[in-house]
Structures are given as C-alpha cells and as structure tokens.
Motif scaffolding. Structure first.
Motif, PDB file in Angstrom:
ATOM      1  N   PHE A   1      58.480 -60.730 -49.565  1.00 26.72           N
ATOM      2  CA  PHE A   1      57.244 -61.042 -50.297  1.00 26.72           C
ATOM      3  C   PHE A   1      56.825 -62.489 -50.067  1.00 26.72           C
ATOM      4  O   PHE A   1      55.645 -62.787 -49.928  1.00 26.72           O
ATOM      5  CB  PHE A   1      57.424 -60.787 -51.803  1.00 26.72           C
TER       6      PHE A   1
ATOM      7  N   ARG B   1      53.336 -62.150 -48.845  1.00 31.58           N
ATOM      8  CA  ARG B   1      52.478 -62.623 -49.934  1.00 31.58           C
ATOM      9  C   ARG B   1      51.540 -61.567 -50.488  1.00 31.58           C
ATOM     10  O   ARG B   1      50.401 -61.844 -50.843  1.00 31.58           O
ATOM     11  CB  ARG B   1      51.663 -63.833 -49.489  1.00 31.58           C
ATOM     12  N   TRP B   2      51.977 -60.348 -50.476  1.00 32.60           N
ATOM     13  CA  TRP B   2      51.104 -59.285 -50.952  1.00 32.60           C
ATOM     14  C   TRP B   2      51.933 -58.341 -51.805  1.00 32.60           C
ATOM     15  O   TRP B   2      52.966 -57.855 -51.364  1.00 32.60           O
ATOM     16  CB  TRP B   2      50.485 -58.571 -49.745  1.00 32.60           C
ATOM     17  N   GLU B   3      51.470 -58.116 -53.011  1.00 32.72           N
ATOM     18  CA  GLU B   3      52.240 -57.382 -54.016  1.00 32.72           C
ATOM     19  C   GLU B   3      52.902 -56.085 -53.503  1.00 32.72           C
ATOM     20  O   GLU B   3      54.064 -55.833 -53.787  1.00 32.72           O
ATOM     21  CB  GLU B   3      51.316 -57.080 -55.205  1.00 32.72           C
TER      22      GLU B   3
ATOM     23  N   ARG C   1      58.608 -54.924 -56.710  1.00 33.89           N
ATOM     24  CA  ARG C   1      57.798 -54.344 -57.788  1.00 33.89           C
ATOM     25  C   ARG C   1      56.742 -53.397 -57.212  1.00 33.89           C
ATOM     26  O   ARG C   1      56.537 -52.302 -57.718  1.00 33.89           O
ATOM     27  CB  ARG C   1      57.139 -55.487 -58.590  1.00 33.89           C
TER      28      ARG C   1
ATOM     29  N   MET D   1      59.493 -62.491 -57.117  1.00 40.81           N
ATOM     30  CA  MET D   1      59.513 -63.928 -56.907  1.00 40.81           C
ATOM     31  C   MET D   1      60.721 -64.423 -56.122  1.00 40.81           C
ATOM     32  O   MET D   1      60.766 -65.581 -55.723  1.00 40.81           O
ATOM     33  CB  MET D   1      59.428 -64.673 -58.260  1.00 40.81           C
ATOM     34  N   VAL D   2      61.719 -63.547 -55.935  1.00 44.57           N
ATOM     35  CA  VAL D   2      62.858 -63.980 -55.106  1.00 44.57           C
ATOM     36  C   VAL D   2      62.920 -63.209 -53.786  1.00 44.57           C
ATOM     37  O   VAL D   2      63.780 -63.468 -52.955  1.00 44.57           O
ATOM     38  CB  VAL D   2      64.212 -63.812 -55.845  1.00 44.57           C
TER      39      VAL D   2
END
Lengths: 411, 527
Positions: free
Chosen positions: A51, A55-57, A62, A46-47
């Motif tokens: 990402f 916008r993709w895991e 992580r 989230m920081v």
C-alpha cells in the motif's frame, strides 16, 4: 477433493453462471467470517509495504478484505483483477501483528491463494515457479545436481560432509545453494562450523526446497510434500540440530512438520536460524574474534525471523560480541521491521514494486550512520543489494554469518 | 473523485477549483472514526490526506512538533519515543488514525486523564479554507524550509478580517474553529502539537468484583495519583476479552488499567497512594505482566469484535459517577451477552462510556434495525447529563447539545462566512437538506398516496357515509376529488422527503428502526 470436503471447483471455462464462483468461495472453510470480523480500522493498511507504494485503498489489506466480502455477497466476481490484488502482497505478516481484531491475516491470505489456485486463476509467473518446484525440487529449474556448485574450491572440506551421519545438519536452502551471489553465505557458515569444531552434515543433492514458494503459490499440499522429503532426510542422517541459512526455510519446515505429524517439530529436532546457532557458539566460547576497525552496522530484521520466530535479540547479541563493531538501530526494527519486498513471491509477480519496497527499506536505513547492513535472510540480501544499485547508495549488505566469519581470529 | 494531494499549494488550487464549481469536498484521514465524519454524503471530491505525512519540525526548546496532517499517531509516537519524548494525548486507534483526523474530531485518548482533550494540546494549525485560502491559527512552528509561509500569510490576513467582521469572541482561541469541527471549516494540513518528556513510566491494573467500588476508586485515583492515563473495563467486556484468551483470572471483573508518568519520586509516591486506594475499595492489584498486557491492550479496544463478528458502537461523555445507574439501564435494554462496555477517563471526573453491541451484519435486516440501540444508549446517557462523544454525521442532530448554544451559533456564523455554499464536508455538524435518492422520493409519494386513496374508500364504507363516497368518487369532475386528494397527499409526501433536513431524517429514521426492530423481535418471539 477440495477444502472442507468440497468437490472439485468449477473451472472458468466450464461455468456458465459466474456466480457459482462466489457461492463456492470460502464456503465451509472456517474463514468465511474473516472479512466480517475486520473492523476496517486501517491499522493494516498503514503498515502494508504494498500500500505504501501503490497508495490506493484496494491494494491494502483492508481493501482486499472488503473485496473478499463483496465476492462472498455476490457483488463482484473473482476475476483477474482480484487475483492480481491478492498477489500484490509480500506476506510480511505486519498486518497480522497490528490487526485490532486479531485476525490471522497471513493464514487468510495463504488460504485465499489456495482458493485462487483451485479456481485455476493463479498468475502464470507463479505457476511457472510451482512447476519448477514440482519438476526440479527448486524454484530456479536447476535440478538437484546443481546443488553442489557452491562447493567449488572447498570440495575437500565439504564433500565428506554430504550425507554423513551427524547430530548437526546445515540446511543450505535453494537460493544460497543455487545463486552464486549468495554462495559467500554458505562458505561463511562452513568456516564458522569448521572453526567451532562442529561435526556437521550436509544433504547435497538430497536437499529439496523447503516448500515455502509452493505454499505462497496456493499449493500447500505440494509444500508439505517437499518439507516431508527433507524431514525424512533429517532422520536418515540422524540429525538433532538443523541450522538454517534462511529463516523462511526454517519456518516452512517447522509449520509443515506440525501439519504432517500434528505435533511441534521441537519435540524431535532443534531447528535454529543461523544467528541462533552462532550465538550458542559464542556463548560457549567456541568462536574468537579479531578487533574490527570501528565499523558501524545496522541490523535489518527479516519479517519471518522477527515476527514469526521471534529471533530479534540473538543477531544483536552477536554484533555486540564482536569487538570494534558499533550497532545502530533503524526506527522500524524488531517486530516493527519493514519488509524488503522480496517475500511471498512479490518479486516474481511484480519485480518493480518489490524493488521499490526494498528501496524504501534502504532509505530508512540510509538515515542511520551505518556503513554495513546485516541481516540473516538471503532474499533480503538480494533485494537490498539490488536497491543499493538502483538508488546508487553504496552500502554493503551482509548475512550475519558473513559478518561473523570475516571477524574470526586467524588460526 | 478521490484526490491524494502531496502539497499545500496543489491542495489549495484544487479547493479553489472545487469551490468555483460548487463541488462538495470531504477531507479524509484514514477513515477510522465510526461517526461518519469522512463519509461523502453528496458525492464530490474526497481528499485523502495520507500522502501528506511528514514530520516537518521538531523544536526541543519549545517542546513542539509540527507534522503534516496525514501522518499516523503511531509513526509520530515512534519518532518521539526514539528521542525520549512522547505525546500528551493520542488516540487508541493510533496505529491508523491520522493526526488531522483526530484533531478534527477533538477526541479523548490515551493521556486524556492528565492532559484533557487533544485540542488542549494543539499549539497551531494550518488549514485550507473552503475557498482555497491557506490559514494558520495559533503558533505553527516551522523554523526552516517553510515553503507555504507566503500563501499562508495572505489567507491568514483575510481570515483575521473575517473574524473581526463577524465579531468573533476575542477570548476564544481560533484553533477551536477547526479543532473539533470535523473538517467542516476547512482541510487541516499541518498541526503543531505539544510534546512532553517521557519520564518514568509505570503501567498498573487492578480488578474489582463490582462496579461502584471501581468507580469510586477511579475518582480517587484521578484526584490523588495524578495518572497519565486511566481506562476502565466493565464485567461485560472483561468476560468477552477472557473468552478470546487463555487467561481467565479477570473473567467478569471490573478492571481499571492505566499508567503513571512523572519523575521517579513522584511516580513512587503516586504509586503508593494508588495502592492504598485500590486496597481501600477491596480491589485486587494485578501483577506487572497483567498490567503490561492491559497497557498494550489500549491500542486494541476492538479485540472483542471477533465474537460478533460485527459491532454497533455507542459512545458518550459523562460524569463517571453517573455510570453505575447508566450501566444498569443499558443492561436492562441490551442483553449482557451482546454487550461490552469500556471507557476512558478524561480530566477530573469526565469519562467516555463506550458500549459495543455485538451483532452480525450478515443478518442484514435485524442488524440494520438494531442500529437504533446505539442512539437509545446515547439518549439514556444524555438524560443523565451526558453529551455525545462525537458529532460528525450521525450525531449532527445533537450538535447544539455538544458545542453549547452560544459557541455553536458562533461556529455557524463563521461557517456561513467562509463556506457560503456549504461545500466543505456537507451535512456534518451543521446538518442541511438531505439529497434524497429516487427510491426515497418515490416512497415519499406512494405511501401517502396509497394511504389516502385507501382511506377515501374504506372510511366512508366503514362509517356508512355513502354521501361522502359519492362526493369523493363523483364522475362529474374531470378528476374525481378522492383521487385528487390522494395525488395531493403524494405530492406533499414527495415534497416532505425532498425538503427534509438531515437532522429530521435521523430522528425519523431511528424511530422507524426502533419500531421495525420491535416488530421483528416480537414476531421472532411469537414464532
């Protein structure tokens, strides 16, 4: 020899069974448990500036740890896609700071890049930079003789300073010395030191890159070598205090020193960022300022300065010391600062992503009433300045040294 | 399929399509909860809401803030604190947990000691129902640029009629239908939350040598000092925390940490009262630096994971006065070296008891088998009047216990009406039939088939019943009766697996894990 006493790694074309790669990956490195320590809570995601835009895991920290775990377990192999993902990172260190299980993520990303280099999979654009550093001592393939181009017009003042024995040394850094866009920063620092009556020295063509880009490109040994070259010169001219235009250079030399000599650099040298140095001068009363015409500024904390060096209050103290300047804070400041996108060679590997991250940072600052952005990292200045053009948001971006030099009272 | 919607209108259209095609939908925030609420159990579409992360409205007179569900608590908190306000309740995973996710699981968090669970602090919500209609319940405050007002009005009318038709209790706030039901009733898209002024804020921490005085002190602090937040750390946790830092003073201690938040006078009075209570129970008051350390640690309960490197969690809600006996029994089951217990106070004497079991997932067999310990701790706690902290997927078999029978029946009725095909977050909360994989079905067939086949030969031989052997394996029939019975048993096993409910699967699974774990441990001890 490789890491942890490993023999040379298998080379892509020579390895029949590709599984050999994951077997060797991270083995006996001391980092093999890291992907398992991860709680997959997603704090880092989230920081993560990369990402936020991709916008993709899989592109968040992580996702990168998950992929590394899969490599260790032999589910996937180290391929170009994995390498690309690992390089889509600005090494801004925000993930380390927020990690719920205190994983030293920055260290881990650097180690992965080193492993990637060992497997011969470093992206060509990064290898180009590394080669330039090895051949020319700077990332722009310009060579040591070009390190004096910024002196044009002030040769009389600065030439005698080059190689001079002095307690204070001004370390200019590759970007400031070689990029005309940033020469103003060096000239401002010179003006400040001259005005404060400091007896300082410069390294001229003997200055080498701090080594950070080699470290980011997976070549820590080369980075150490460059840093050592500089440290030897610090000693030669008898420097005690070294002032850096760029916090990244300071950090790289500081960390390399600890690795080479097994002790902290501060035992031998006083390494200072520009703002740390200037704030001392202000406190000593060595600088006097003109009243400014009510200028509102905001300060962008460079990642390394805020998170690694904890230089947060000093630039703010400087701004507060200049009469007529009004400071406003952007929400993500201090240790929570957002990356400008140019760190960690991200601007080399994916200039578009790097520029989008800079635009986002500019957007955050554009909601403040500031008419000037102040920072103390040359890379941040370059990327934010570019963003002012791409976003067509006319706001000045300045180094703290420029702000101070411009506000100095006329003699 | 993974979708990242950016607007309610597009999400509504997508859900309509998925509903028409009867494709399962799994809403997802940032996937921080350990109870499986965001796991896709039947494939389908995973709706990642993180791109809907704006602050839509802030009303300083009503003290409310309306946000999109995908915003993280941290981002919202940073905004509010920059203007002198704060949230009454937020999760310890605030850095990554989304507002929608925490509200959907109705968790306890920071601030719950004073403000209770998060649902008490939700003023209104907007939800996309499983049929694609957009509903607003409670008071969704958006004063300008409310682009979804029209579509929400249509859906809300329909939903109100449905509630009337099924005679939904008038005295229950319909927010409760969506808050705490883990996205099984719809996808939360907007939430209006209560905000509170950030008054004088003081963190505190104290340590105790034994558990009972700590619990007594906590009960009294809660009663007399009106704290904003209380977290407690057991000796098993503090020793592990100390192992990761250079500070050793609180090694193996029982620690209470928390914060007071009130006007200056009230905070000073509460602090005086608090110090008296700590002294009364022979606690040691920790200095400002340590208090600040523990206050900051509220966001990092997983710090100790490094020692695992894996963790198996177990969390239940229980009257904290029962914790000493529960803790003793838990320690009896799990060696202290592998255990770290902490918890968070809710309102009155309710608290969460969170046991972290240190393990190593790289030892796949023992790690998998060891998961039964999480369920064992939960059953221990439930015997003492506790209830699961969360239902989601893994505790779905305890849903009735969690919600209470009457309320669960009402929820079931609403679910049946708005999601007849059970496409919204299937298996969560309400359970249902497991979609068994081929391997499981094969296992279901082969196990009884081989067992019956072996018994049909071995049993007559052991009992010397040759007549039975002849009868079972007679060649007079097209297929011998023994083989036929074995096939029938196999088919029954196959059907059993095929029709098995999730609740039963969990119960059976946990028992199998428990037996397997015992066998492995005995073998290891024997060796």
């Amino acid at each position: 020899m490789g890491i942890g006493g490993k023999s040379s790694p298998p080379i892509l074309s020579q390895v029949g069974a590709i599984n050999v790669r994951h077997m060797a990956f991270l083995k006996d490195s001391g980092y093999e448990a890291v992907p398992y320590v991860c709680a997959f809570c997603g704090n880092c995601t989230m920081v993560c500036p990369a990402f936020m835009h991709l916008r993709w895991e899989p592109f968040g920290p992580r996702g990168k740890l998950h992929a590394t775990k899969e490599i260790i377990e032999g589910v996937i192999n180290i391929d170009e896609e994995y390498v690309r993902r690992m390089y889509l990172c600005s090494l801004c260190d925000h993930c380390t700071q927020i990690c719920t299980t205190s994983i030293p993520l920055l260290e881990f990303w650097l180690f992965i890049r080193k492993e990637i280099e060992m497997f011969g999979l470093t992206p060509p654009s990064i290898s180009f930079i590394s080669k330039s550093l090895e051949d020319y001592g700077d990332p722009f393939a310009m060579g040591p003789e070009s390190r004096r181009i910024w002196t044009r017009g002030i040769k009389k003042i600065v030439e005698p300073r080059i190689g001079k024995q002095a307690e204070t040394l001004f370390f200019i850094g590759c970007a400031c010395a070689l990029k005309p866009q940033l020469h103003g920063i060096v000239r401002s620092m010179i003006k400040i030191m001259e005005r404060a009556g400091i007896d300082y020295s410069l390294l001229g063509e003997n200055e080498a890159c701090c080594g950070a880009p080699l470290l980011w490109g997976g070549k820590p040994a080369g980075a150490k070598e460059l840093a050592e070259q500089n440290i030897i010169w610090f000693r030669k001219i008898g420097a005690k205090t070294i002032v850096f235009n760029c916090p990244t250079c300071l950090n790289a030399i500081n960390e390399a020193y600890a690795k080479i000599y097994g002790t902290h650099a501060e035992k031998e040298f006083n390494l200072l960022t520009a703002s740390q140095f200037i704030v001392h001068l202000i406190r000593e009363g060595a600088l006097e300022f003109e009243e400014q015409p009510l200028v509102t500024v905001t300060y962008h904390d460079p990642c390394v300065a805020a998170r690694k060096l904890n230089v947060i209050d000093e630039p703010r103290e400087i701004i507060d010391s200049i009469p007529g300047l009004y400071k406003v804070e952007v929400i993500n400041s201090g240790k929570e600062t957002h990356c400008c996108g140019s760190h960690g060679l991200l601007n080399v590997i994916d200039p578009l992503l790097s520029s989008k991250i800079a635009e986002e940072r500019l957007r955050q600052m554009s909601i403040t009433p500031a008419s000037r952005i102040i920072t103390e990292c040359p890379s941040c200045i370059q990327s934010l300045e570019l963003a002012t053009h791409t976003m067509q948001y006319p706001i000045a971006v300045e180094h703290i040294a420029q702000l101070v030099a411009d506000a100095l009272r006329d003699e | 399929m993974i979708a990242q919607p950016v607007s309610v209108a597009s999400l509504s259209q997508l859900v309509r399509f998925l509903c028409k095609k009867k494709i399962a939908i799994v809403p997802r925030g940032n996937g921080t909860s350990g109870w499986g609420g965001a796991l896709p159990t039947k494939g389908g579409a995973c709706i990642d809401l993180r791109m809907m992360n704006d602050i839509l409205d802030f009303d300083e007179y009503r003290l409310s803030v309306t946000v999109e569900a995908g915003i993280t608590w941290r981002k919202l908190l940073m905004f509010l604190e920059s203007i002198g306000l704060t949230l009454p309740v937020y999760p310890s995973s605030a850095a990554s947990a989304t507002v929608g996710g925490f509200v959907a699981s109705n968790g306890l968090g920071i601030g719950s000691a004073h403000f209770g669970e998060i649902c008490n602090n939700v003023l209104g919500m907007e939800v996309v129902l499983p049929n694609g209609l957009v509903v607003r319940v409670g008071n969704v405050v958006i004063t300008s640029n409310d682009n979804d007002r029209t579509i929400a009005a249509e859906g809300t009318d329909w939903f109100d009629k449905v509630l009337e038709e099924i005679h939904f209790s008038k005295h229950v706030n319909p927010i409760r239908i969506f808050c705490g039901t883990y996205g099984t009733m719809g996808i939360i898209t907007k939430v209006t939350l209560r905000v509170v002024p950030k008054l004088i804020h003081r963190s505190f921490a104290c340590s105790f040598d034994s558990l009972k005085p700590m619990i007594n002190a906590m009960v009294e602090i809660q009663e007399k000092s009106n704290p904003y937040n209380i977290r407690f750390i057991m000796d098993s946790y503090s020793e592990k925390l100390a192992a990761l830092s250079s500070h050793q003073d609180e090694y193996g201690k029982f620690i209470i940490s928390g914060a007071l938040m009130d006007t200056l006078d009230n905070v000073d009075n509460a602090l005086d009262e608090l110090l008296k209570i700590i002294e009364k129970y022979n606690g040691t008051i920790l200095d400002e630096e340590r208090s600040a350390y523990y206050w900051n640690e509220r966001f990092f309960p997983l710090r100790i994971k490094k020692l695992g490197p894996s963790l198996v969690p177990s969390e239940i809600l229980i009257d904290i006065r029962k914790i000493p006996e529960l803790y003793e029994e838990v320690l009896h089951k799990i060696p202290r070296a592998h255990l770290a217990v902490e918890g968070q106070m809710g309102k009155a004497t309710l608290g969460s008891f969170l046991a972290w079991i240190l393990d190593d997932e790289r030892r796949k067999l023992t790690y998998t088998l060891g998961w039964h310990r999480s369920f064992d701790i939960a059953s221990l706690a439930m015997k003492k009047g506790g209830r699961p902290y969360s239902v989601a997927l893994w505790n779905a078999y305890l849903a009735e216990n969690y919600y209470g029978k009457a309320w669960f029946d009402e929820l079931r009725q609403v679910k049946k009406r708005i999601d007849p095909n059970n496409i919204m977050n299937p298996l969560k909360v309400f359970g249902g039939r497991v979609s068994a994989k081929k391997e499981s079905l094969l296992f279901g067939f082969i196990t009884p088939f081989i067992t019956v086949l072996s018994l049909s030969v071995l049993l007559p031989l052991l009992l010397n019943w040759h007549w039975l052997l002849q009868l079972l394996w007679s060649s007079e029939y097209l297929i011998s009766p023994g083989l036929a019975i074995a096939i029938l048993a196999g088919v029954a096993g196959y059907a059993f697996i095929y029709l098995m409910s999730f609740q039963l699967a969990i119960r059976l699974g946990v028992s199998i894990l428990r037996i397997g774990d015992r066998v492995i441990r005995r073998m290891a001890t024997g060796l």
